[in-house]
Design an enzyme around this catalytic site. Structure first.
Site, PDB file in Angstrom:
ATOM      1  CG  ASP A 153      -1.717  -1.271   0.822  1.00  0.00           C
ATOM      2  OD1 ASP A 153      -2.131  -1.626  -0.019  1.00  0.00           O
ATOM      3  OD2 ASP A 153      -3.174  -0.316   1.782  1.00  0.00           O
ATOM      4  CG  HIS A 204      -4.070   2.646  -0.635  1.00  0.00           C
ATOM      5  ND1 HIS A 204      -5.209   2.209   0.130  1.00  0.00           N
ATOM      6  CD2 HIS A 204      -2.989   2.310   0.431  1.00  0.00           C
ATOM      7  CE1 HIS A 204      -4.737   2.236   1.148  1.00  0.00           C
ATOM      8  NE2 HIS A 204      -4.253   2.678   1.907  1.00  0.00           N
ATOM      9  CG  HIS A 208      -3.634   6.856   3.049  1.00  0.00           C
ATOM     10  ND1 HIS A 208      -4.756   6.404   4.449  1.00  0.00           N
ATOM     11  CD2 HIS A 208      -3.243   5.614   3.143  1.00  0.00           C
ATOM     12  CE1 HIS A 208      -3.674   5.857   4.473  1.00  0.00           C
ATOM     13  NE2 HIS A 208      -3.335   4.412   3.432  1.00  0.00           N
ATOM     14  CG  HIS A 298       2.300  -0.240   4.540  1.00  0.00           C
ATOM     15  ND1 HIS A 298       1.984  -0.621   4.969  1.00  0.00           N
ATOM     16  CD2 HIS A 298       0.975   0.726   4.216  1.00  0.00           C
ATOM     17  CE1 HIS A 298       0.872  -0.861   5.621  1.00  0.00           C
ATOM     18  NE2 HIS A 298       0.247   0.108   4.820  1.00  0.00           N
TER      19      HIS A 298
END
Length: 341
Positions: A153, A204, A208, A298
């Site tokens: 991510d 995504h 965020h 990540h």
């Protein structure tokens, strides 16, 4: 600190709410440039400076607090449909600082809202099960076969994402990259490489954002802006969505499914965002894994060198335990075949 269609805006006001300088725009860049500017402004401010963000902007606070800059969060009762300007946030900081939430170093963007977030997730369970049976939501760890999907991510990042891609290529391992739209806009070449090397790309959100806070208009923008940025970089269609923080509500899950996207959650949490040692990241994966697991790591949002260092041991360790690393598409197809029996 506000967002636009193509980047960031910084507005500074004095204690009386008046402008302390011109509004600054940072277009088509990653978070490092505006963060560096805010750190500079904080150091110059004779009486201190606080940066006001909202839950639709979850990629700034950790870098700022780590640099010693005070960060305050404005929550939905103070906002309209999650859409705020840099000027409006700055004015809130001057006029209503007592209504904002201070974020601490090492914490997370949604600090102080944990109880409400848990309640929303629990309320989403029934809808999640129904959408899972329809193939519109993927949990981790629900498979029968020893298959595992690696996911990353918060990228793309110009340094960490290519290094992760190098490791994946050496080990011939697939992965999924859930990209933040602002980062895809800043680094289209990295997006192209992800796609060219056969990995899965996912949405995504643009910035965020904690999606349950947003109304339908801003939700569409968060998703469509990201899809457009990735498509412009050569990334193709994006059927997968990973909601930041795994944030969900029954209404959000329904809206996402109606938009044609499949929500992807996870069951193996490495907490690599906290930058533990590589051996800790690998140990957490190997301890939690089970058939059908989806592993969360990540590639952006901070220093991910420890994640890069852990990845070879993660891949090797999973294979030594009999697991096969697969793309999300294969994991989802296996679930569909099992459900049809």
């Amino acid at each position: 600190m506000g967002l636009t269609r193509d980047g960031y805006r910084i507005a500074v006001v004095d204690a009386d709410g008046g402008p302390a300088g011109p509004v600054e725009a940072y277009r088509r860049c990653a978070v490092e440039r505006p963060v560096a500017r805010l750190v500079e402004l904080a150091r110059r401010a004779p009486h201190g400076l606080a940066v006001v963000v909202d839950s639709g902007n979850g990629i700034l606070d950790s870098s700022l607090t780590a640099a010693g800059v005070a960060v305050l969060r404005a929550d939905p009762p103070l906002l309209a449909d999650g859409r705020v300007t840099a000027e409006a946030l700055a004015e809130l900081g001057a006029s209503r600082p007592e209504s904002l939430v201070a974020l601490g170093d090492g914490g997370w963007t949604m600090s102080g809202r944990e109880e409400g977030i848990r309640a929303a997730e629990e309320a989403s369970a029934a809808v999640g099960r129904r959408l899972g049976a329809q193939g519109r939501l993927l949990h981790g760890g629900e498979g029968a076969a020893p298959l595992v999907a690696l996911t990353f991510d918060d990228g793309p990042h110009p340094e960490h994402t290519p290094r992760i891609l190098d490791v994946l290529r050496r080990h011939e391992a697939p992965a999924a990259f859930f990209c933040i739209g602002l980062h895809a806009l800043a680094y289209p070449g990295v997006v192209r490489r992800i796609a060219a090397e056969g990995h899965t790309l996912g949405n995504h959100t643009w910035s965020h954002a904690y999606l349950p806070d947003l109304g339908p208009i801003e939700l569409r923008r968060q998703l469509s802006f990201t899809a457009e940025a990735i498509a412009a970089a050569g990334g193709g269609p994006l059927p997968w969505l990973r909601p930041p923080y795994g944030g969900r509500s029954p209404e959000l899950l329904e809206r996402v499914a109606e938009s044609g996207l499949t929500t992807v959650l996870w069951d193996v949490e490495t907490n690599d965002w906290a930058r533990p040692g590589p051996e800790v990241v690998a140990e957490r994966v190997l301890r939690q894994v089970r058939p059908g697991s989806i592993v969360l790591m990540h590639d952006g949002g901070g220093d991910r060198s420890r994640t890069v260092a852990a990845l070879p041991a993660v891949i090797t360790g999973l294979r030594e335990r009999g697991y096969r690393l697969v793309a999300l598409e294969e994991l989802a197809a296996g679930r569909a075949r099992t459900s049809a029996r």
